[in-house]
Design a protein around this motif. Structure first.
Motif, PDB file in Angstrom:
ATOM      1  N   ALA A  58       0.813  -1.211   0.000  1.00  0.00           N
ATOM      2  CA  ALA A  58       0.000   0.000   0.000  1.00  0.00           C
ATOM      3  C   ALA A  58       0.848   1.262   0.000  1.00  0.00           C
ATOM      4  O   ALA A  58       0.567   2.211  -0.732  1.00  0.00           O
ATOM      5  N   ASP A  59       1.877   1.292   0.820  1.00  0.00           N
ATOM      6  CA  ASP A  59       2.723   2.487   0.882  1.00  0.00           C
ATOM      7  C   ASP A  59       3.410   2.741  -0.452  1.00  0.00           C
ATOM      8  O   ASP A  59       3.557   3.888  -0.872  1.00  0.00           O
ATOM      9  N   GLY A  60       3.848   1.689  -1.107  1.00  0.00           N
ATOM     10  CA  GLY A  60       4.504   1.833  -2.404  1.00  0.00           C
ATOM     11  C   GLY A  60       3.565   2.418  -3.448  1.00  0.00           C
ATOM     12  O   GLY A  60       3.961   3.278  -4.242  1.00  0.00           O
ATOM     13  N   LEU A  61       2.320   1.960  -3.451  1.00  0.00           N
ATOM     14  CA  LEU A  61       1.335   2.495  -4.388  1.00  0.00           C
ATOM     15  C   LEU A  61       1.071   3.965  -4.095  1.00  0.00           C
ATOM     16  O   LEU A  61       1.062   4.799  -5.007  1.00  0.00           O
ATOM     17  N   ALA A  62       0.878   4.294  -2.830  1.00  0.00           N
ATOM     18  CA  ALA A  62       0.628   5.690  -2.449  1.00  0.00           C
ATOM     19  C   ALA A  62       1.803   6.584  -2.849  1.00  0.00           C
ATOM     20  O   ALA A  62       1.610   7.677  -3.386  1.00  0.00           O
ATOM     21  N   GLU A  63       3.013   6.111  -2.615  1.00  0.00           N
ATOM     22  CA  GLU A  63       4.200   6.895  -2.965  1.00  0.00           C
ATOM     23  C   GLU A  63       4.320   7.062  -4.479  1.00  0.00           C
ATOM     24  O   GLU A  63       4.656   8.132  -4.967  1.00  0.00           O
ATOM     25  N   LYS A  89      -3.474  -7.362  10.400  1.00  0.00           N
ATOM     26  CA  LYS A  89      -3.827  -5.961  10.649  1.00  0.00           C
ATOM     27  C   LYS A  89      -3.366  -4.990   9.563  1.00  0.00           C
ATOM     28  O   LYS A  89      -3.693  -3.817   9.628  1.00  0.00           O
ATOM     29  N   MET A  90      -2.618  -5.452   8.583  1.00  0.00           N
ATOM     30  CA  MET A  90      -2.176  -4.536   7.532  1.00  0.00           C
ATOM     31  C   MET A  90      -3.359  -3.979   6.747  1.00  0.00           C
ATOM     32  O   MET A  90      -3.325  -2.852   6.286  1.00  0.00           O
ATOM     33  N   LEU A  91      -4.406  -4.757   6.603  1.00  0.00           N
ATOM     34  CA  LEU A  91      -5.566  -4.269   5.871  1.00  0.00           C
ATOM     35  C   LEU A  91      -6.196  -3.088   6.588  1.00  0.00           C
ATOM     36  O   LEU A  91      -6.629  -2.124   5.953  1.00  0.00           O
ATOM     37  N   ASP A  92      -6.258  -3.147   7.913  1.00  0.00           N
ATOM     38  CA  ASP A  92      -6.793  -2.014   8.668  1.00  0.00           C
ATOM     39  C   ASP A  92      -6.005  -0.754   8.361  1.00  0.00           C
ATOM     40  O   ASP A  92      -6.564   0.325   8.173  1.00  0.00           O
ATOM     41  N   TYR A  93      -4.682  -0.885   8.329  1.00  0.00           N
ATOM     42  CA  TYR A  93      -3.820   0.252   8.007  1.00  0.00           C
ATOM     43  C   TYR A  93      -4.132   0.761   6.601  1.00  0.00           C
ATOM     44  O   TYR A  93      -4.238   1.960   6.368  1.00  0.00           O
ATOM     45  N   TYR A  94      -4.287  -0.156   5.661  1.00  0.00           N
ATOM     46  CA  TYR A  94      -4.571   0.227   4.274  1.00  0.00           C
ATOM     47  C   TYR A  94      -5.881   1.005   4.210  1.00  0.00           C
ATOM     48  O   TYR A  94      -5.951   2.085   3.624  1.00  0.00           O
ATOM     49  N   LEU A  95      -6.926   0.452   4.803  1.00  0.00           N
ATOM     50  CA  LEU A  95      -8.236   1.078   4.715  1.00  0.00           C
ATOM     51  C   LEU A  95      -8.313   2.383   5.506  1.00  0.00           C
ATOM     52  O   LEU A  95      -8.989   3.324   5.096  1.00  0.00           O
ATOM     53  N   ASP A  96      -7.637   2.443   6.654  1.00  0.00           N
ATOM     54  CA  ASP A  96      -7.724   3.624   7.513  1.00  0.00           C
ATOM     55  C   ASP A  96      -6.769   4.741   7.122  1.00  0.00           C
ATOM     56  O   ASP A  96      -7.095   5.916   7.251  1.00  0.00           O
ATOM     57  N   ALA A  97      -5.578   4.393   6.672  1.00  0.00           N
ATOM     58  CA  ALA A  97      -4.554   5.417   6.431  1.00  0.00           C
ATOM     59  C   ALA A  97      -4.233   5.632   4.959  1.00  0.00           C
ATOM     60  O   ALA A  97      -4.107   6.767   4.507  1.00  0.00           O
TER      61      ALA A  97
END
Length: 127
Positions: A58-63, A89-97
């Motif tokens: 997710a971070d790579g896509l956002a960047e 819990k990584m999905l929670d991070y993806y959806l929330d942040a």
């Protein structure tokens, strides 16, 4: 002995037609981007049309969307793959942040697909 160099130029419509035939061949589309600058927009149209991401990337896509703003309008479909383990819990991070930061950049997307996610645990306002 003189050497002459002949330059052949294909019409843009013909290049687009050739690249369109490669729509389902990402390695060839990436090669087209590297072959000629004029080919890159047509190849990118197909490369970034459907984006599939998981929580770990997710971070790579956002960047990538942040540093290459010309890519965002090309994205028509974003698929978020969850994790088979509901306790992951990584999905929670993806959806929330991450999703709230990239969603406004995807100005022309038509489809958001969320797969392998237990939606019962998610905030209903997110959807």
């Amino acid at each position: 002995m003189s050497s002459s160099s002949t330059k052949y130029i294909l019409p843009g419509e013909m290049i687009d037609q050739v690249i369109d035939h490669l729509h389902d061949d990402p390695p060839s589309l990436r090669a087209c981007c590297l072959t000629c600058r004029a080919w890159a927009p047509s190849a990118r149209f197909h490369i970034f049309h459907d984006i599939v991401s998981d929580a770990e990337r997710a971070d790579g896509l956002a960047e990538h969307l942040e540093t290459s703003p010309h890519i965002s309008p090309l994205v028509r479909s974003l698929t978020i793959n969850g994790h088979p383990d509901p306790m992951h819990k990584m999905l929670d991070y993806y959806l929330d942040a991450v999703l709230p930061t990239i969603a406004p950049k995807l100005t022309r997307h038509k489809t958001l697909r969320v797969e392998m996610v237990a939606l019962a645990d998610q905030d209903p306002q997110l959807f």
